[in-house]
Design a protein around this motif. Structure first.
Motif, PDB file in Angstrom:
ATOM      1  N   PRO A  86      -0.007  -0.359  28.646  1.00  0.00           N
ATOM      2  CA  PRO A  86       0.593   0.979  28.639  1.00  0.00           C
ATOM      3  C   PRO A  86      -0.211   1.835  29.740  1.00  0.00           C
ATOM      4  O   PRO A  86       0.085   2.777  30.454  1.00  0.00           O
ATOM      5  CB  PRO A  86       1.060   1.505  27.482  1.00  0.00           C
ATOM      6  CG  PRO A  86       0.223   0.785  26.585  1.00  0.00           C
ATOM      7  CD  PRO A  86      -0.066  -0.779  27.139  1.00  0.00           C
ATOM      8  N   LEU A  89      -0.189   1.059  33.255  1.00  0.00           N
ATOM      9  CA  LEU A  89       0.993   1.825  33.857  1.00  0.00           C
ATOM     10  C   LEU A  89       1.230   3.128  34.091  1.00  0.00           C
ATOM     11  O   LEU A  89       1.304   3.835  35.132  1.00  0.00           O
ATOM     12  CB  LEU A  89       2.278   1.515  33.080  1.00  0.00           C
ATOM     13  CG  LEU A  89       2.757  -0.032  32.931  1.00  0.00           C
ATOM     14  CD1 LEU A  89       3.837  -0.254  31.869  1.00  0.00           C
ATOM     15  CD2 LEU A  89       3.467  -0.394  34.347  1.00  0.00           C
ATOM     16  N   SER A 175       4.132  -7.315  31.674  1.00  0.00           N
ATOM     17  CA  SER A 175       4.935  -6.010  31.305  1.00  0.00           C
ATOM     18  C   SER A 175       4.379  -4.703  32.520  1.00  0.00           C
ATOM     19  O   SER A 175       5.198  -3.908  32.826  1.00  0.00           O
ATOM     20  CB  SER A 175       4.724  -5.518  29.990  1.00  0.00           C
ATOM     21  OG  SER A 175       2.955  -5.302  29.938  1.00  0.00           O
ATOM     22  N   VAL A 176       3.226  -5.094  32.909  1.00  0.00           N
ATOM     23  CA  VAL A 176       2.681  -4.083  33.940  1.00  0.00           C
ATOM     24  C   VAL A 176       3.511  -4.127  35.266  1.00  0.00           C
ATOM     25  O   VAL A 176       3.742  -3.294  35.666  1.00  0.00           O
ATOM     26  CB  VAL A 176       1.188  -4.361  34.280  1.00  0.00           C
ATOM     27  CG1 VAL A 176       0.793  -3.132  35.236  1.00  0.00           C
ATOM     28  CG2 VAL A 176       0.680  -3.827  32.914  1.00  0.00           C
ATOM     29  N   GLN A 178       6.271  -5.625  35.580  1.00  0.00           N
ATOM     30  CA  GLN A 178       7.825  -5.091  35.585  1.00  0.00           C
ATOM     31  C   GLN A 178       7.720  -3.592  35.805  1.00  0.00           C
ATOM     32  O   GLN A 178       8.868  -2.978  36.279  1.00  0.00           O
ATOM     33  CB  GLN A 178       8.510  -5.577  34.252  1.00  0.00           C
ATOM     34  CG  GLN A 178       8.675  -7.124  34.268  1.00  0.00           C
ATOM     35  CD  GLN A 178       9.082  -7.581  33.093  1.00  0.00           C
ATOM     36  OE1 GLN A 178       8.807  -7.074  31.974  1.00  0.00           O
ATOM     37  NE2 GLN A 178      10.328  -8.344  33.059  1.00  0.00           N
ATOM     38  N   GLY A 179       6.889  -2.888  35.145  1.00  0.00           N
ATOM     39  CA  GLY A 179       6.995  -1.498  35.103  1.00  0.00           C
ATOM     40  C   GLY A 179       6.426  -1.045  36.676  1.00  0.00           C
ATOM     41  O   GLY A 179       6.988   0.143  37.101  1.00  0.00           O
TER      42      GLY A 179
END
Length: 689
Positions: A86, A89, A175-176, A178-179
């Motif tokens: 997070p 991001l 996840s990074v 996709q963000g």
């Protein structure tokens, strides 16, 4: 000017060479101090308080990004990958920097010397290890060495920890990315989309992969394609290629699936996919249809031929050459499909090409002889031949009255088509017959020798007779039809039409619609010009009559004379009749012949009288015109008439004399006119001359 990002101070200390200010520590300095002491949680709280304290201007936004990046790389260096995601991001880090730690992602994307912008302070906090695997190994050594025998790298526990940390690193980068999807410049979007596609492919997440590729994305096709093929994600690659409009490459990949080069359970029927794509290109991309049509026909002849035959073509030379090229390729890959395509070119497309005609005839004959290799087919056709010939093998009596002549039976072709069960061999024989009759340009002598050499010339008597006719051997053809095959219908058709064994009506009766259209087509390829020569009207009929008489067939002879009396002359027929034949066998023919001759004579007399009347009317009208114009008839001889009186030059006298002579001639001609339909008694003699 006020700079909100810089701290304010109300206490200044002046020195000899310096000015000192007593200020509060900056948030960046506070965070860095906390990170240096590994108080990461306090640093995170400070960053959150800074973000929520007030509305941030652009400088403060950059400050917050710097703080999050510093926290993220601190966690990343400690292999706390999930916690770092997070902050990466929130810090807006260039995704290329993070991807560079994963060789399997960066290798197909980056070139040597490629650079990315970042804060100088963040660059100092980045791990010095080249990749995430080295980072994990270094952390394991730092934390567990030398406590795990035999070594930190080889100990089972550290290997398991390394595997877990590697999976967490993949979860983090996924996840990074996709963000970051859809953000940044084009190069950043390309790296993000490409890396995501590779991650989904390697993890086997087909659903997410297809969803990602079907959406608008900037993935590098050259980087993604080999990875997808290696991972067996062929369907996903096809989805990406279709989204990019590269349908030619899609067809190549589907071809690889059909041939076993690739495998993907998600693509259940690649061959049907290829047909569906090409059908959608009908009338739009003829080059693609041409490229793939033959290959598909070799795999599925029925659907492939439908695709090739549905392509619009013209009679231009370019289209003709293309048709010949397709035919040549099919002949090498699929002989049965090539035969059907050849038949379509000649029968449906009406390609008037002697070479194509010869190829089709040869193909039909080859198929016919191949069918006869089957013993059951050969026995059936021999039985049909014997059954048909036995119906007319018994000779009939000579003295049958003319009113009791039997009607001719059906032709052998009609008999065979109606009694033989429907089968590929039956259709093959009918096609061979139709091709031999309707097409031209083939070597009839060679085809006949091929049939004779196979030993099937007797069971294929109709075909052999047809070939004899094509070679101009009419007497041999007529003998085969009339005497060997005992087919008077075909024999008379042959004689009446000038050499045609299979008429168009027989083709229609056989239910071969396309071939019937070829026979009925005006000016169709190879159609014989009926009744072009004298043989078509009289010579062949007389030849057939001679064949019947030589064999002593009074019944068939009498019927032929009765049905073809208009094509025969009694003067030519009577010398051919054997002396021992009773006159009653010729009575129908002679009656028709005499009646027709007398009718022709009376018709000529009527026409002559009508013409004479018309001539008289014209002459009379012309005299009136001459008189009105003042014409005077003069004679060069001034001698007297025979009665001693001078010759009269009165035009009226001369006209009256000519009219009287004309009336006398007309009366004499009328005296010889007879009834058109006279009743002739047995004792009266009629002059047929």
């Amino acid at each position: 000017m006020r700079h909100g990002s810089f701290p304010r101070s109300s206490i200044l200390v002046y020195g000899q060479d310096t000015v000192h200010s007593l200020v509060q520590s900056t948030v960046i300095a506070q965070v860095e101090a906390l990170l240096e002491n590994n108080h990461i949680k306090d640093a995170v709280d400070l960053a959150n308080n800074f973000a929520s304290a007030q509305a941030l201007d652009s400088d403060e936004v950059e400050t917050l990004e710097y703080i999050h990046q510093a926290i993220a790389f601190t966690l990343f260096s400690q292999t706390r990958f999930v916690d770092a995601a997070p902050h990466f991001l929130a810090g807006g880090l260039d995704p290329r920097i993070l991807v560079s730690y994963f060789p399997e992602l960066s290798r197909p994307l980056f070139t040597d010397g490629e650079e990315a912008d970042m804060y100088d302070g963040i660059a100092k906090r980045m791990p010095t290890e080249a990749n995430v695997d080295d980072l994990i190994a270094a952390n394991l050594v730092r934390n567990y060495s030398p406590h795990l025998p035999p070594s930190t790298r080889e100990a089972p526990a550290t290997q398991e920890i390394r595997k877990i940390l590697r999976e967490e690193a993949i979860v983090m980068i996924k996840s990074v990315l996709q963000g970051f999807k859809g953000q940044g410049k084009h190069k950043q979007q390309e790296v993000t989309d490409t890396a995501l596609a590779i991650l989904f492919a390697r993890s086997g997440d087909t659903t997410s992969l297809i969803s990602h590729l079907e959406s608008t994305n900037s993935a590098s096709l050259s980087a993604v394609e080999p990875v997808l093929l290696e991972a067996g994600e062929v369907g996903a690659l096809c989805a990406l290629l279709k989204a990019r409009g590269d349908e030619g490459r899609v067809m190549e990949i589907w071809k690889g699936l059909v041939e076993g080069q690739y495998s993907d359970s998600s693509v259940s029927d690649p061959l049907s996919n290829m047909f569906a794509l090409l059908e959608s290109k009908q009338g739009k991309d003829r080059a693609m249809l041409r490229k793939w049509g033959v290959w598909l026909t070799a795999r599925d002849s029925e659907r492939g031929l439908m695709l090739l035959m549905s392509t619009k073509r013209s009679a231009k030379e370019k289209d003709r050459e293309e048709d010949l090229a397709i035919l040549s390729e099919l002949q090498q890959l699929h002989s049965s499909a090539a035969r059907k395509f050849l038949e379509w070119l000649v029968i449906v497309r009406r390609r008037d090409d002697a070479e194509l005609h010869a190829q089709l005839v040869q193909a039909c004959v080859d198929e016919l002889l191949e069918c006869l290799q089957d013993e059951s087919t050969l026995k059936l056709w021999r039985a049909k031949f014997a059954s048909y010939t036995s119906q007319t093998s018994q000779k009939h009596a000579l003295s049958l009255p003319s009113t009791q002549l039997q009607r001719p039976q059906s032709s052998f072709l009609t008999y065979f088509a109606s009694t033989a069960p429907d089968s590929p061999s039956k259709r093959a024989r009918l096609k061979a017959l139709f091709a031999l009759q309707a097409l031209s340009g083939y070597n009839a002598e060679m085809i006949k020798s091929q049939i004779v050499a196979s030993g099937f010339d007797k069971v294929l008597g109709l075909e052999v007779a047809l070939l004899d006719g094509k070679m101009g051997m009419h007497r041999m053809a007529l003998r085969a039809l009339a005497l060997t095959l005992r087919d008077p219908v075909s024999a008379e058709t042959y004689a009446r039409t000038g050499g045609i064994v299979v008429p168009s009506k027989a083709v229609e009766a056989c239910g071969m619609g396309e071939w019937g259209a070829l026979f009925a087509a005006k000016g169709g390829p190879g159609i014989l010009e009926r009744e072009k020569s004298s043989e078509g009207k009289g010579e062949l009929v007389r030849m057939l009559l001679e064949v019947y008489m030589e064999d002593g067939e009074p019944q068939q002879t009498a019927r032929l004379l009765s049905s073809q009396a208009a094509s025969l002359d009694a003067v030519d027929v009577i010398p051919l009749v054997p002396p021992d034949w009773p006159l009653s066998s010729l009575s129908p023919f002679l009656t028709h012949s005499f009646r027709r001759t007398l009718h022709a004579k009376h018709e000529g007399q009527i026409i002559k009288a009508i013409c004479a009347a018309q001539n008289s009317k014209v002459v009379e009208g012309s005299y009136l015109v001459f008189r009105e114009q003042g014409a005077i008839i003069e004679e060069t001889d001034d001698e007297e008439d025979g009665d001693g009186q001078p010759e009269s030059f009165n035009e009226k006298d001369g006209l009256a004399e000519k009219i009287a002579l004309h009336l006398q001639d007309q009366q004499r001609s009328e005296a010889g006119v007879a009834d058109i339909h006279p009743r002739v008694s047995n004792r009266e003699e009629v002059d047929v001359r």
